[in-house]
Design a protein around this motif. Structure first.
Motif, short mmCIF file in Angstrom:
data_model
loop_
_atom_site.label_atom_id
_atom_site.label_comp_id
_atom_site.label_asym_id
_atom_site.label_seq_id
_atom_site.Cartn_x
_atom_site.Cartn_y
_atom_site.Cartn_z
N LEU A 157 4.10 -5.60 -3.01
CA LEU A 157 3.87 -4.97 -1.71
C LEU A 157 2.64 -4.06 -1.75
N GLY A 158 2.46 -3.36 -2.87
CA GLY A 158 1.28 -2.51 -3.00
C GLY A 158 -0.01 -3.31 -2.96
N GLY A 159 -0.01 -4.45 -3.65
CA GLY A 159 -1.19 -5.31 -3.64
C GLY A 159 -1.48 -5.86 -2.25
N LEU A 160 -0.42 -6.30 -1.55
CA LEU A 160 -0.60 -6.80 -0.19
C LEU A 160 -1.14 -5.71 0.73
N LEU A 161 -0.60 -4.51 0.57
CA LEU A 161 -1.04 -3.40 1.42
C LEU A 161 -2.50 -3.03 1.11
N ALA A 162 -2.87 -3.08 -0.17
CA ALA A 162 -4.25 -2.79 -0.54
C ALA A 162 -5.20 -3.85 0.01
N ASP A 163 -4.77 -5.11 -0.02
CA ASP A 163 -5.60 -6.19 0.55
C ASP A 163 -5.75 -6.02 2.05
N TYR A 164 -4.66 -5.62 2.70
CA TYR A 164 -4.69 -5.47 4.16
C TYR A 164 -5.54 -4.28 4.58
N ALA A 165 -5.34 -3.14 3.92
CA ALA A 165 -6.03 -1.91 4.32
C ALA A 165 -7.39 -1.75 3.64
N GLY A 166 -7.57 -2.46 2.52
CA GLY A 166 -8.78 -2.27 1.73
C GLY A 166 -8.50 -1.33 0.57
N GLY A 167 -9.01 -1.64 -0.60
CA GLY A 167 -8.74 -0.84 -1.77
C GLY A 167 -9.21 0.60 -1.65
N ALA A 168 -10.16 0.83 -0.74
CA ALA A 168 -10.69 2.19 -0.57
C ALA A 168 -9.95 2.97 0.51
N SER A 169 -8.90 2.40 1.07
CA SER A 169 -8.21 3.05 2.17
C SER A 169 -7.13 4.01 1.67
N PRO A 170 -6.99 5.17 2.29
CA PRO A 170 -5.90 6.10 1.93
C PRO A 170 -4.54 5.66 2.46
N LEU A 171 -4.52 4.58 3.27
CA LEU A 171 -3.28 4.15 3.91
C LEU A 171 -2.16 3.81 2.94
#
Length: 222
Positions: A157-171
């Protein structure tokens, strides 16, 4: 309370503890996946990734001692609530670190998480409070299975969220913080304090232990 009611209550508490650990470890696993993205985005070295976990480990040493004592002194719920508050604070600071572009702030974010994250310590104590020693293995096994399942699902889930928001996103860090904020009222409102249940039973057990030799002596005299 009848034996049937006590059993039902114990089962409810055990399921709550197992669900808490599952959700907790989903968020923890997700954050562990996201942290290297943050380090890379901030231009830090590989040593910074190691420092993140070192600071977490240092916090764990201090937290295990302090919150272990607090669990016995003030109760399991207090430790769980502090654990979630510390995780929410640390992950919020990590989110802010990415927004600010600060490696030192990101490193500092791991200390409150390390100190406060004693969810397993508290939930293990809960299981010990509500189960007799000869029936403890199965609920403890389910508790640790919840840890493993959460830690298996969380990184995905963390990887999917990072892909969705971008690795540089604080989201992603902010989302993990929200999970722990949401857990706090759930524990406060739904989970009873099991330490008091243990203390209520202790005088009876002590009385029964003291009465046993007297009963034996009476029987022998008779």
């Amino acid at each position: 309370m009848t034996s049937t009611a006590k059993l039902a209550s114990a089962q409810w508490i055990a399921r709550c503890a197992q669900l808490i650990v599952l959700v907790d470890y989903v968020a923890v696993g997700a954050m562990r996946t996201v942290l290297p993205y943050y380090v890379k985005h901030l231009g830090a070295s590989g040593a910074a990734v190691g420092a993140l976990e070192t600071l977490y480990g240092v916090g764990q040493i201090a937290g295990a001692v302090a919150l272990g004592w607090l669990s016995d002194a003030r109760g399991r719920k207090a430790v769980l609530l502090l654990s979630f508050a510390g995780a929410a604070a640390g992950y919020s600071v990590a989110s802010a670190a990415v927004a600010l572009g600060s490696v030192p702030v990101l490193l500092a974010s791991r200390l409150p998480v390390g100190v406060a994250k004693q969810t397993v310590t508290a939930t293990r104590a809960i299981i010990a409070d509500i189960t007799p020693p000869d029936a403890r293995s199965a609920p403890l096994a389910r508790l640790f299975a919840g840890c493993s399942l959460g830690y298996a699902v969380g990184p995905v889930l963390g990887g999917l969220l990072a892909d969705y928001a971008g690795g540089a996103s604080p989201l992603p860090a902010a989302a993990c913080a929200v999970v722990f904020v949401a857990l706090m009222p759930c524990v406060a409102l739904l989970l009873p304090e099991t330490r008091t249940l243990l203390l209520e039973e202790a005088p009876h057990s002590k009385h029964e232990t003291a009465a046993a030799p007297a009963a034996a002596a009476t029987a022998a005299a008779g």
